[in-house]
Structures are given as C-alpha cells and as structure tokens.
Write an enzyme that holds these catalytic residues in place. Structure first.
Site, PDB file in Angstrom:
ATOM      1  N   HIS A  36      -2.805   8.873   4.680  1.00  0.00           N
ATOM      2  CA  HIS A  36      -2.050   9.895   5.417  1.00  0.00           C
ATOM      3  C   HIS A  36      -0.672  10.111   4.801  1.00  0.00           C
ATOM      4  CE1 HIS A  36      -5.053   9.537   8.561  1.00  0.00           C
ATOM      5  NE2 HIS A  36      -4.863   8.239   8.561  1.00  0.00           N
ATOM      6  N   HIS A  90      -7.581  12.795  11.287  1.00  0.00           N
ATOM      7  CA  HIS A  90      -8.726  12.464  10.439  1.00  0.00           C
ATOM      8  C   HIS A  90      -9.773  13.568  10.546  1.00  0.00           C
ATOM      9  CE1 HIS A  90      -6.974   8.714  11.906  1.00  0.00           C
ATOM     10  NE2 HIS A  90      -7.290   8.185  10.765  1.00  0.00           N
TER      11      HIS A  90
END
Ligand SMILES: Nc1ncnc2c1ncn2[C@@H]1O[C@H](COP(=O)(O)OP(=O)(O)O)[C@@H](O)[C@H]1O
Ligand SMILES: Nc1ncnc2c1ncn2[C@@H]1O[C@H](COP(=O)(O)OP(=O)(O)O)[C@@H](O)[C@H]1O
Ligand SMILES: [Mg+2]
Ligand SMILES: [Mg+2]
Ligand SMILES: [Mg+2]
Ligand SMILES: [Mg+2]
Lengths: 212, 339, 339, 212
Positions: B58, B220
């Site tokens: 991320h 996600h």
C-alpha cells in the site's frame, strides 16, 4: 499400511506431506481468496509451509506436541495476515493440548482439534456460520470427538470428510468476519479460502495415515 | 487480462526489498529493527511511543509515516498481509521509552489478531500497550457497527495528528484520548475503477466490468455499497461525499476540516485535482471550511485505479496538532496551515 | 487496446478543471491569474521572482511547485502543450515585484517559443526577464549538445533550490547564476514500461511491446537511447545510472547529492523503493553520499508506467538552499536534511 | 467559379473553410504526431481552429491583413504548444506583410508566405531539412514566389502542390527540431505532423479559390 498411531518421526513426515499439499494448492487457494478477499491466501499459506518444511527438517523433536507447536510457530512468524494468526494458533494451541505425547493417535487428534479450535475461536472471535475457516474446523473437531476410539487412519478420514463438508457448506454462508464481511449477500456462492486450507490439511493427514 | 509490467526482482521478495529501499530513503533517520520493522533513530527517553503498521503493498503508507512528529515506528507485513506477532513485538520494544506504546492501525481481522498477539508478548515484557483501531470507511458497515468498519485513507490525517500529539502528551492515556478523538472525527469513502494486482502472481485482486465503478471499496478492492455505472468525475465525487455526509458524524456550516483526496494507484494527479474541484464546491455549499487539503497517492493498492475522500473534523486541540510541522517519506509539511 | 478508465468531466477541459482544483488545494495561498496562471498571494516587494511552467498533464509538476520557498508562479498550458505567450505574460506581470523575473522551465521547442514570446511581451512592459532552460535528460543528446537536451524530472531539485535561492538573493543576476549552477549539476534518465494516454482521445502516446522497456525516454514518451528487453528492477536501475555516470558531470567519491526516484505515473511506490535499494547500493559503491532522497510520483505522464532517476550534485551553497524548508502542493519539507 | 482574387469577406470564408478542414483532420494529425511526438498535434490545431472560427464570425475586418492576423492571434493564444507558436506566427507575420490590402491575390499570397515563413524560421530556428512544418512551408513559399502573376486559384494550386510534396518528402528526413529530434534515424518513414497541417491549409485554400 493404515496407521493406528504415529510416532514423532511419522508425525513429522505427515506434517511435511501437509506442507507439500498446501504448497501445491497455492493457485486454487489464492483464487478462492480472490473471490471473497484479497487473493493472497494461497501465497500466505505457501510462505508458511515453506517455513514449516525448513523447521521440520531441523528435527530434534522430543514429543508430538513439540512438532505441532513448532509448525504453528513457523506459520505464525512467517505468514502474518489473518491466516498466519489463525492457522498458527490452530497448530500452536492444538499442539499445546498434546503436551508430552510421544505418539499421535485418534484421541490425540481429538485433543489437538479441541485445543486448536478453541484457540482459533478465542483469538479471532469467529463462530461457526461466520464464513471463515472455523466452518471447516469446527465440524472437523466434532467429528474427531466422536472418533476417539477408531484407528487414527479412520478417525482422520471421518475428520477430513467433516472438514470437506464444512468447506462445501461455507459456500452458502454470508460472511460476517474477515475481509469478506463487507460483501454481504455477494459472498454467497464461494467457499471460504481458509476452509479450503483446513480441508486440504486433514485430507492430507488422512491419506498419509491410510498409508496411500 | 495480461499481467501488469512491473519493476521487480524476485516477485516473492517485494516486501523485504521495498523495506530496504524505504529505510535507505530515510537517509539515516530510521533504521530496520528485527525482521521487518522500521524505527526512528532518535526517540527521546520517556516519550509516549506511537507505533503504526500493516501489510505492505500500500506504499507509501504505513511505513512511510514514520518520522518527525509522526509515528515512531512501523511493523511491516508481507504484501497485503498483517505483520506477524514477532515483528510487532520487535517494533514495540524498539520504540518503547518507558512510557507505554500506542498501537494505531487499520481494523482488519489479520491486523487485529497479529497486533493483539504482539501486544500480549510485549506485556509479558512489561511494556504497556494500548490499541486504537482506525475504522474510517463509512461504506463498510453501518454507523451502529463501527467496530466492523475497515481502516482506509483516513489513516493519514489520523496518524499525522496522533504523531504530533505524541510529541507533546505526557501519558499513554492522553495519547490514546487524542487518537480516539481524531479517529472518531474522521470519515472516508473509496471507489475503484480498475483492480490492482498481487505482485507475486500478477493476478488482479478483483474483477470489475469496463463500464462499472465499485463504490465504497476498501484498499484491497473489498466491495462496499456496490457497483454503479461509470460516470463523470463530478457525479462520482458527489455520490462519494454524500455517503460521508449521510453518516453519523455531523459536518456543519463553519466546521473546519482536513480534506484528503487520495489516489489508490493508477489514478492520476490530474484526476484527483479535477475531483477536488467538485469536492470543494460541495463543501463550500455546506459552509464547511477546509483548513488544509492533501492531494496525492498516499494510500494505495498497487496499480489499482480509484480514489478516496477523507474528511477530518478539527477542534482547537486537533488543529494545534495538525499545524505542527512534520516530515517523513510519505507526508511532510512546514509549520502552520501552509500548503 | 482499450481506452484507460479515467475520472473526467469534459475530456477537452481537463487542463482548466485541474487548475481550478489545484488552486483550491492551495487553500488560499495561491490564486489564479488570467487564463491559466497560478500565482502566490504573498510575494514581497522587491523580491526577485521565479516563474516556472509548461504543459499540463504531468501533475503534480510544474504548477504544484508554486509555494513557500519555491516558485512564485507557474504559467500552465493545455495537456502536453506549452502555455501560450499571453498566459506567460499574465503570470510574469503577476509575480513581478520590480526586481526582474527568472523563467525556469524545460527545454522543449514549444515551451521555448511561447515563453520567449511571453518574455518579449513582458519586456515591452519594462519587466526584465532572464531564462534558464532545464535540460537534465542525458539520454536525449550528447554532452556536447546540451541545448538539445530536454528537461525531465530533475526539475524538482532544480526548482526547489532555485526557489529557496530566490528568497535570499538580491538580484536577478544572482538568481540566474544559482539556477544555472544547479541546472548544470543535475542529470536525469528515464525509462518507460507502458505508455500514458492523452485524456482527450484516450490514445496511448506511443507503442511499446509487452516484453520491451524504452530506455532514456522523455516525459511524453519521446524515445531516448532505445528499447531493451524487459529486465529486473536491479538490472534496469544499473543500466539507467550507468547512463548518468557516463555523462560529462563527474560524480566522485565523497560528493554529496540529492537523489530523486520518480514514477511517471502507474509505476507503484513499491517499485520505486525496490529500485531505490539498488540505486543506493550503486551510489555507495562509488562513495557518493546521498544528502536527501526524494521518492514519489512528482513528474508524470498520465498513467505511463516508468521511472526516472535524477542526481543533483551539491556544493555548500546549493546545500544551504536545499536545507531550507519548503511547502507546496507538490513537494514539502521541514528545515534541514530530514526525510 | 475560379477566383482571381478574394475580397475581405471571401478571405474570411476561405479561412473558415481552412478551419473546418483542420478540425475534420484532427484524428489523422494527432496520429501523425503520435509517431514522432506526443500525439496531440491535431488536438492543438483543432483547439486553435475553433478559436479562429469564433474570431472570424465576429466580423468587422477592414482589410485582409487584419483577417490573417486575427487568425494568428487566435491560434497563438488558444493553442499553446509548438504549433500555437509556429502557426500563430505564420498567420500573424504573414498577415502583417499584407498591411492594408483590401483584396487577397497571388501577389498577396507570395507576400503572406514570405513574411510568414521568415517569421516561423526566426521564431523557431528550424531550417528546411529539420523535419518540421518548415519542410512544407518553405517549398510552398518558393512556389508562391514563382506564381505571382497567375490567377489566385492557380497560384494556390501550385502552392498547395509544393506543400504536399514537401510534406511527403519530410517522411525521409531525420528530425533535428521539436520533440522528434531525439528519435534520430527512427524518425525516418513518417511525415511531420505540422507539415501535414500546412498541406491541408493550402490545399483547402486552393479548393476554395477554385470555387469547387
Ligand atoms: N476472525 C477470523 N477467525 C477465523 N478465521 C479467519 C478470521 N478472519 C479471517 N479468517 C480466515 O483467514 C482467511 C484469509 O486468510 P488470508 O487471505 O491469508 O489473510 P488476509 O485476510 O490477511 O489476506 C479467510 O478465508 C478466513 O478463513
Ligand atoms: N522549432 C520549430 N520550428 C517549426 N516548427 C516546429 C518547431 N518545433 C516543432 N514544430 C512543429 O510543431 C509540430 C508539433 O506541434 P504540436 O504537436 O501541436 O506541438 P507539441 O510539440 O508542443 O506537442 C511539429 O510537427 C513541427 O511541425
Ligand atoms: Mg487474503
Ligand atoms: Mg492479505
Ligand atoms: Mg504537445
Ligand atoms: Mg505534439
């Protein structure tokens, strides 16, 4: 030759076979997680199982509990993620329940599953029906409890069957735990990825104990 | 669907390699501790420590939020996987200065289980740990079930403010109080136009039709309130902010906020600015005053296309902490309200 | 090839809308002047002014580099098109405080012609203008033909340092001298893994086979030294830095540099960090000291996948200007060397 | 009916037709730029020609020089980019050379092209052979110079032919100016985008003057 019980070394060999089976299933486990989660369950399990194989190959285990606990520790510290925590806890707490046993038999299987399932449910808070690996684990645990007096190979077979049935039944559940919980109704139709791993784990144990 | 072209060495070693690269990018301010933790080199004795963390992939968060007036350390997991308990423990021990450690991270089952185990291990070593979970995504559960919400991009203003507070407060209680306050004052919502992929397999994390947008998606690609037909930037911005304003936290005329317009990856800075234009129009209509804007790709999901909006409502205390300067590999600012 | 999914309103109005969004993101620090210029609100009387600019579509630069201790204004063109002379003139008049204006921008035919015409118009109004062209891309022409080189990501450290200098110097001569020095001390090289696209048409700006990498490419996809087979992050990093070290500027052991690892768009922060790991290994082998690292997508070409490396060699004067804090919508830092 | 010369209003109509032709050619002009540049030449020219149409429709032009200059100003300030500068300069400086003319004829065409071409070459520094629009413009200027005593329609036809030949010849050149200059040998095989625009501009003028 079907086994009544396993020695420490045989237990090591069985868990090594479990690791191989999970590693081989990486693509299907990741795909299962892609439907409901972030698509990495197979990768995490594979990472864990490679660590498990390395740990098991070191040898020097005095009793079966140590083997299971070493497996749990190896998973927990190499995997991370939800499955590192729950599968690590399964093997660690399951192993703890076998404290000092020099063989692994049907009664041991039941103890293992009792300790492991309790551990997982306490750690993660998931109950049966939440669409997690608990939906394969808890039926397996129930089956093992009824199979304490069978030969290990047969006990493992009925346990694996229960895990497989649990995995299949998880298809129809609405997720309320883990990443899939935000999907609601859309989670229906796919089995839970962790439940798929549980089914593979016990099926591989059963095959090993059956001597096939 | 072809596999995205990426600059990698070993696709299974991404998390380890990026962490090395990150530590080097800190030019001596941070060091690697244990297997996968990043920790500031100079943490004063007695400081209440702030630890963040989560899965990798991320970038630049969470590990890029370690720095001056930000977090003291981060526990870093593998790609999209929470850090293991031993990584959390290593990081906790390394940031602890005798006055307790606040864990501040996103509310995901994997993170919660692993950080909790790490906290138990730390408590075995007499380190006091408190946990504040970030659950800013309004699309992931109703307001009555905040504990079911996941943490998304709102973590940036939350960690920024908690990090500044951690320099000033005298007790873990105090830091926990501020972290809860800014967490409770922050709301976010995200959307996806196209999936990111898992570096090790190249597989997209979800499927989405070319003419649809996932609304309320997690970082996600977890689904939120559903899919809607692809629409204009202005329309989508309106729909997304509506989800925030429909939530339980009131944003009233005269309220001051931090506005964060985040790209999940492939969405360009140009698009963020086009959406910001509309967002500001909507906020202005409501009389909401933007104290400072953050625009950029800070909370990502590989090359996923999509954006998120986060709003943090300020009071005098939170504003004071916001206005402190900060510096990290992820977010830096000078003193005050400048932008 | 499908058209990339983007969050737009009118595909032909992107440049205007993003500029509005950018001005709003400055939260009152900057304002729009004329048709398409962005200018700081508070520029002290007598300050030597620094004006940057260029085509849009590369966000967050150039327009994101207006700010505290950075540029005083930017003249913003349409997508991939230099600003017209009247935009340059508007911006020049708006930043001028009686002590001359330095134009600092990338060396592209379109920019040079339009800025030159803008300068002529400004001189008609008695504003003294000096121009320093940025030509950091070593792959675009041999060292003997620097004036033929284009400007790419090296503009970030160059504008950072010139912006700090502009706060301190007393004459346009002085600012020009510093800008030339930092320009001459900066070298970059870029690569492309996949093209970006033009928002108005959705068409990719160039074609590149799936198994090839364009080496030495410009920020629009202009070709450089050629295509090589797709390779690992480490290998590509090595090849790119070799191009910089083969150039005429010596980077010797003990030299201090600013290292900038830039994403052109779709390349993830993860990949930048993986490449940074290798870059630092190579720099360490040569004994080159990194004073500060910048990692991030600051000089883009829509959703083009690719990275660039820039190295700026510091001396005491440039380091002093580097260490000054700065704040903009694009790059901010605290005082000193922190990262 | 073929024209010998154009009035101010006819000049406006001719340039309006030029604008329409360029707008219609946007995709092919952008594609030409995609090969050698950044793929936006058609978009820039279109933006410019929309501004030109708006400007021309305002009317009130006293002499033809004002029409051409207004067209150049509209292009320069709406387009930006390399082509805003060079095409803006072409029309502005070309128009300046016609100062006060009330009609546009073959001699005016030659003056226009002389002033315009000089302006472009001074502004951008490109010489014939550099693979820019100059490679269509300069042959057009030469042709117009030889055609001063022809009727306008014929002068424009030979000018357009020269521009088209120049555009075609630009295919075989190696770029040394503009974005394409870094391509070196790889720039061979494609005509220059700006040269394509020049050819369209003069061909459209010729067609207009021929009365077709
Ligand atoms: N709270 C929980 N209790 C039990 N199992 C869980 C829980 N949360 C998630 N799981 C299991 O973990 C699996 C996902 O594992 P994995 O994909 O490796 O982790 P992550 O969600 O971190 O990506 C799920 O399929 C589910 O079986
Ligand atoms: N120095 C120059 N002199 C004359 N024409 C030029 C010069 N540089 C570029 N051009 C012309 O401009 C055209 C490109 O225009 P365009 O694509 O609109 O601008 P940009 O290069 O800014 O994207 C080229 O095809 C070429 O004909
Ligand atoms: Mg997963
Ligand atoms: Mg995961
Ligand atoms: Mg262009
Ligand atoms: Mg172009």
């Amino acid at each position: 030759m079907a086994k009544q019980q396993l020695s420490v070394d045989e237990t090591v060999a069985m868990l090594d076979a479990v690791a191989d089976a999970i590693i081989a299933a990486e693509p299907e486990l990741s795909e299962a997680d892609r439907n409901l989660g972030d698509g990495d369950h197979g990768l995490g399990m594979k990472r864990g199982m490679e660590a498990v194989k390395a740990k098991l190959s070191e040898g020097g285990f005095e009793s079966v509990d140590k083997v299971f606990m070493a497996m749990g520790m190896a998973m927990m510290s190499s995997m991370g993620g939800a499955s590192g925590a729950v599968f690590g806890t399964l093997f660690r707490n399951g192993g703890k329940a076998l404290k000092g046993s020099e063989t692994f038999d049907a009664a041991g299987l039941a103890e293992f599953l009792k300790g492991g399932t309790e551990g997982v449910m306490t750690r993660g808070g998931a109950k049966p029906g939440d669409k997690t690996m608990v939906d394969a684990l808890e039926p397996a645990q129930k089956a093992a409890e009824l199979a304490v007096s069978l030969p290990l190979s047969e006990a493992l077979d009925t346990t694996a069957q229960a895990a497989e049935a649990g995995r299949d039944a998880s298809k129809d559940l609405i997720a309320t735990m883990g990443r899939a919980k935000t999907l609601g109704e859309a989670s229906i139709g796919h089995p839970d990825a962790g439940a798929c791993s549980v089914a593979i784990i016990f099926r591989t144990m059963a095959t090993f104990a059956a001597g096939n | 669907m072809s596999v995205p072209k990426k600059l990698l060495n070993d696709p299974n070693a991404c998390a380890a390699e990026l962490l090395d690269g990150l530590i080097l990018a800190y030019d001596g301010q941070c060091e690697k501790v244990g297997k996968a933790s990043i920790v500031k080199k100079s943490i004063p004795d007695g400081k209440v420590a702030l630890l963040v963390g989560g899965g990798s992939g991320h970038e630049p968060i969470y590990h890029g939020l370690v720095g001056t007036n930000l977090a003291d350390g981060a526990a870093c997991g593998d790609i999209f996987a929470a850090p293991s308990p031993d990584i959390v423990l290593d990081a906790t021990k390394a940031v602890h200065r005798g006055n307790g450690v606040l864990f501040l991270y996103g509310n995901y089952a994997g993170d919660v289980m692993n950080f909790d185990m790490g906290a138990e291990l730390a408590e075995d070593e007499d380190i006091e740990v408190r946990t504040v979970l970030i659950w800013d995504d309004v699309a992931s559960a109703p307001p009555t079930k905040k504990e079911d919400r996941r943490g998304i991009a709102g973590l940036v203003p939350i960690v920024k403010i908690a990090g500044a507070a951690s320099q000033v407060v005298e007790s873990l209680d105090e830091l926990e109080r501020v972290a809860i306050k800014v967490r409770d004052n922050t709301r976010s919502v995200g959307c996806a136009l196209a999936p990111g992929s898992i570096p090790a397999t190249g597989k997209p994390t979800f499927d989405l039709a070319d003419d649809m947008v996932g609304l309320g998606m997690g970082i996600h690609g977890e689904r939120g309130v559903g899919e809607i037909p692809m629409c204009s930037a202005d329309e989508l911005t309106g729909k997304m902010l509506e989800l925030i304003f429909a939530d339980d936290l009131e944003f009233a005329s005269g309220d001051e906020v931090i506005l964060f317009v985040n790209s999940l990856g492939a969405t360009t800075h140009m698009e963020l600015l086009i959406c910001n234009r509309k967002a500001r129009e909507i906020l202005a209509e409501k009389g909401i005053i933007v104290h400072q804007t953050i625009v950029g790709p800070l909370v990502g999901c590989q090359e996923m296309a999509g954006i998120s909006f986060s709003l943090t409502k300020l009071d005098d205390e939170l504003k004071k902490y916001w206005d402190m300067p900060c510096q990290s590999a992820c977010y830096s600012k000078m003193e005050g309200r400048q932008s």
